[in-house]
Design a protein around this motif. Structure first.
Motif, mmCIF file in Angstrom:
data_model
loop_
_atom_site.group_PDB
_atom_site.id
_atom_site.type_symbol
_atom_site.label_atom_id
_atom_site.label_comp_id
_atom_site.label_asym_id
_atom_site.label_seq_id
_atom_site.Cartn_x
_atom_site.Cartn_y
_atom_site.Cartn_z
ATOM 1 N N SER A 62 -16.487 0.684 -8.491
ATOM 2 C CA SER A 62 -15.050 0.634 -8.793
ATOM 3 C C SER A 62 -14.298 -0.179 -7.743
ATOM 4 O O SER A 62 -13.390 -0.960 -8.082
ATOM 5 N N THR A 63 -14.661 -0.016 -6.479
ATOM 6 C CA THR A 63 -14.010 -0.767 -5.402
ATOM 7 C C THR A 63 -14.292 -2.254 -5.522
ATOM 8 O O THR A 63 -13.402 -3.088 -5.305
ATOM 9 N N VAL A 64 -15.524 -2.600 -5.863
ATOM 10 C CA VAL A 64 -15.877 -4.015 -6.049
ATOM 11 C C VAL A 64 -15.078 -4.620 -7.198
ATOM 12 O O VAL A 64 -14.539 -5.729 -7.085
ATOM 13 N N HIS A 65 -14.979 -3.915 -8.310
ATOM 14 C CA HIS A 65 -14.204 -4.414 -9.451
ATOM 15 C C HIS A 65 -12.744 -4.650 -9.062
ATOM 16 O O HIS A 65 -12.149 -5.673 -9.420
ATOM 17 N N LYS A 66 -12.168 -3.712 -8.333
ATOM 18 C CA LYS A 66 -10.772 -3.837 -7.925
ATOM 19 C C LYS A 66 -10.582 -5.054 -7.032
ATOM 20 O O LYS A 66 -9.619 -5.825 -7.198
ATOM 21 N N ALA A 67 -11.505 -5.270 -6.086
ATOM 22 C CA ALA A 67 -11.396 -6.411 -5.177
ATOM 23 C C ALA A 67 -11.544 -7.735 -5.919
ATOM 24 O O ALA A 67 -10.832 -8.705 -5.623
ATOM 25 N N ILE A 68 -12.447 -7.789 -6.891
ATOM 26 C CA ILE A 68 -12.647 -9.029 -7.655
ATOM 27 C C ILE A 68 -11.429 -9.334 -8.505
ATOM 28 O O ILE A 68 -11.017 -10.494 -8.626
ATOM 29 N N ARG A 69 -10.827 -8.316 -9.104
ATOM 30 C CA ARG A 69 -9.605 -8.551 -9.888
ATOM 31 C C ARG A 69 -8.483 -9.095 -9.012
ATOM 32 O O ARG A 69 -7.732 -9.975 -9.427
ATOM 33 N N GLN A 70 -8.366 -8.569 -7.801
ATOM 34 C CA GLN A 70 -7.335 -9.050 -6.883
ATOM 35 C C GLN A 70 -7.602 -10.493 -6.476
ATOM 36 O O GLN A 70 -6.666 -11.273 -6.265
ATOM 37 N N SER A 71 -8.876 -10.850 -6.378
ATOM 38 C CA SER A 71 -9.241 -12.200 -5.944
ATOM 39 C C SER A 71 -9.221 -13.209 -7.085
ATOM 40 O O SER A 71 -8.735 -14.337 -6.926
ATOM 41 N N GLN A 72 -9.728 -12.801 -8.255
ATOM 42 C CA GLN A 72 -9.921 -13.740 -9.356
ATOM 43 C C GLN A 72 -8.877 -13.627 -10.470
ATOM 44 O O GLN A 72 -8.865 -14.452 -11.378
ATOM 45 N N GLY A 73 -8.049 -12.596 -10.433
ATOM 46 C CA GLY A 73 -7.058 -12.417 -11.486
ATOM 47 C C GLY A 73 -7.340 -11.165 -12.300
ATOM 48 O O GLY A 73 -8.494 -10.742 -12.440
ATOM 49 N N GLU A 74 -6.289 -10.571 -12.828
ATOM 50 C CA GLU A 74 -6.419 -9.325 -13.564
ATOM 51 C C GLU A 74 -7.253 -9.465 -14.833
ATOM 52 O O GLU A 74 -7.829 -8.491 -15.321
ATOM 53 N N ASP A 75 -7.301 -10.681 -15.422
ATOM 54 C CA ASP A 75 -8.054 -10.854 -16.661
ATOM 55 C C ASP A 75 -9.507 -11.250 -16.431
ATOM 56 O O ASP A 75 -10.227 -11.547 -17.380
ATOM 57 N N SER A 76 -9.954 -11.258 -15.167
ATOM 58 C CA SER A 76 -11.351 -11.603 -14.888
ATOM 59 C C SER A 76 -12.264 -10.464 -15.322
ATOM 60 O O SER A 76 -11.912 -9.289 -15.224
ATOM 61 N N GLU A 77 -13.432 -10.817 -15.815
ATOM 62 C CA GLU A 77 -14.428 -9.834 -16.241
ATOM 63 C C GLU A 77 -15.741 -10.122 -15.540
ATOM 64 O O GLU A 77 -16.211 -11.259 -15.527
ATOM 65 N N VAL A 78 -16.339 -9.103 -14.977
ATOM 66 C CA VAL A 78 -17.614 -9.260 -14.274
ATOM 67 C C VAL A 78 -18.371 -7.939 -14.357
ATOM 68 O O VAL A 78 -17.775 -6.871 -14.430
ATOM 69 N N SER A 79 -19.689 -8.035 -14.391
ATOM 70 C CA SER A 79 -20.539 -6.835 -14.393
ATOM 71 C C SER A 79 -21.159 -6.664 -13.016
ATOM 72 O O SER A 79 -21.524 -7.638 -12.355
ATOM 73 N N VAL A 80 -21.259 -5.402 -12.584
ATOM 74 C CA VAL A 80 -21.764 -5.078 -11.246
ATOM 75 C C VAL A 80 -22.847 -4.014 -11.352
ATOM 76 O O VAL A 80 -22.706 -3.034 -12.096
ATOM 77 N N LEU A 81 -23.939 -4.217 -10.623
ATOM 78 C CA LEU A 81 -24.979 -3.205 -10.460
ATOM 79 C C LEU A 81 -25.061 -2.834 -8.984
ATOM 80 O O LEU A 81 -25.001 -3.699 -8.108
ATOM 81 N N PHE A 82 -25.228 -1.546 -8.718
ATOM 82 C CA PHE A 82 -25.377 -1.073 -7.348
ATOM 83 C C PHE A 82 -26.480 -0.034 -7.290
ATOM 84 O O PHE A 82 -26.498 0.922 -8.076
ATOM 85 N N VAL A 83 -27.427 -0.221 -6.358
ATOM 86 C CA VAL A 83 -28.557 0.696 -6.166
ATOM 87 C C VAL A 83 -28.679 0.992 -4.679
ATOM 88 O O VAL A 83 -28.707 0.055 -3.866
ATOM 89 N N ARG A 84 -28.745 2.265 -4.323
ATOM 90 C CA ARG A 84 -28.916 2.642 -2.917
ATOM 91 C C ARG A 84 -30.061 3.646 -2.785
ATOM 92 O O ARG A 84 -30.164 4.585 -3.568
ATOM 93 N N ARG A 85 -30.935 3.411 -1.804
ATOM 94 C CA ARG A 85 -32.019 4.358 -1.530
ATOM 95 C C ARG A 85 -31.450 5.530 -0.743
ATOM 96 O O ARG A 85 -30.853 5.342 0.325
ATOM 97 N N SER A 86 -31.608 6.725 -1.256
ATOM 98 C CA SER A 86 -31.020 7.905 -0.611
ATOM 99 C C SER A 86 -32.104 8.873 -0.111
ATOM 100 O O SER A 86 -33.275 8.704 -0.395
#
Length: 295
Positions: A271-295
């Motif tokens: 969610s944080t990555v999406h918010k930062a990309i919208r601020q950088s690229q514009g509100e109408d930008s669309e991007v998919s994000v995958l996140f994996v962390r070893r816990s």
């Protein structure tokens, strides 16, 4: 239907340039006589330069309207395919997400699949509109990955099978392609395979960074291409972030952001990555994000 406000270059029949502006609203400002369209972008971001035909002012708006309609169809198809939840893997935190906008191009999504040995995999897709709407290629790619995955135990052979099916089953179009990155988290390492240039990287708990390289051309471009898989160790606290598309600078900024989110859950990171990309690229930008962390 809306057309973005962008500077648009036309050329008169005698070759002299004409600079006009496409208005934001139901009307398009254009000369009253015939012009040869050289470059135009609508709210979908799709270029109309491939049309290269003589049109008058009365014909310009219907052409833009058609492109906007295709974007609407792509968004509807893409939204129907977006997963509602992600599979769970013991020892890992995982999250995936696609930012959407009511006037976005509808050209990207994330998804998951299961290999023949039972291991779950994750992928991001980015389609470029051409002969067919982007949503068609997203739906086709997603369906092929899910349908063919039970026949493969390695993502490189799965990628090759999907590539062959798209190459043989879709019309040739020089401006149409489907980029993809697929990853499979394992007990000792992370497997990564990509077609095209979706950016991805592994961020170590100690602050190290390893960029994951492209493993071949976009799907549907070269029949018979043999993709490769990169395998990288993933220690406790290490994570992998992948975008469906974006410049090198955008991805490095994303990696720096993620490196500082060690205390956040996987869903909060996406969610944080999406918010930062919208601020950088514009509100109408669309991007998919995958996140994996070893816990």
């Amino acid at each position: 239907d809306r057309v973005s406000s962008r500077t648009t270059l036309f050329r008169q029949r005698d070759g002299r340039p004409f600079h006009g502006r496409v208005s934001r609203g139901p009307n398009v400002v254009a000369p009253s006589r015939g012009w040869k369209l050289r470059r135009l972008r609508c709210s979908s971001g799709r270029s109309l330069s491939h049309l290269d035909l003589n049109i008058g002012a009365g014909q310009l708006f219907p052409v833009c309207r058609q492109v906007v309609r295709l974007s609407q169809e792509s968004r509807a198809v893409r939204n129907a395919f977006l997963p509602r939840e992600a599979p769970t893997i013991p020892g890992f935190e995982l999250a995936g997400g696609t930012s959407t906008h009511e006037e976005g191009p509808g050209d990207t999504l994330w998804d998951h699949f299961k290999l023949s040995d039972g291991r779950p995999g994750f992928l991001v897709l980015k389609a470029t509109s051409g002969a067919l709407p982007a949503g068609f290629y997203l739906g086709l790619g997603r369906s092929l990955f899910r349908g063919l995955a039970p026949e493969h135990d390695q993502i490189e052979t799965l990628m090759a099978s999907v590539n062959r099916a798209i190459t043989l089953g879709t019309p040739e179009a020089p401006d149409q392609d489907l980029e993809c990155a697929a990853l499979v988290p394992g007990a000792e390492e992370l497997e990564w395979c990509s077609a095209g240039t979706p950016p991805g990287g592994i961020i170590g708990r100690a602050g190290t960074f390893q960029e994951l390289q492209s493993q071949g051309p976009p799907l549907g471009m070269m029949e018979g291409f043999q993709y490769r898989t990169s395998r990288s160790p993933l220690a406790m606290g290490d994570c992998c972030v992948t975008l469906s598309h974006g410049s090198s600078g955008l991805f490095k900024g994303t990696a720096d952001l993620v490196a500082g989110l060690t205390g956040k859950s996987a869903g909060e990171v996406v969610s944080t990555v999406h918010k930062a990309i919208r601020q950088s690229q514009g509100e109408d930008s669309e991007v998919s994000v995958l996140f994996v962390r070893r816990s």
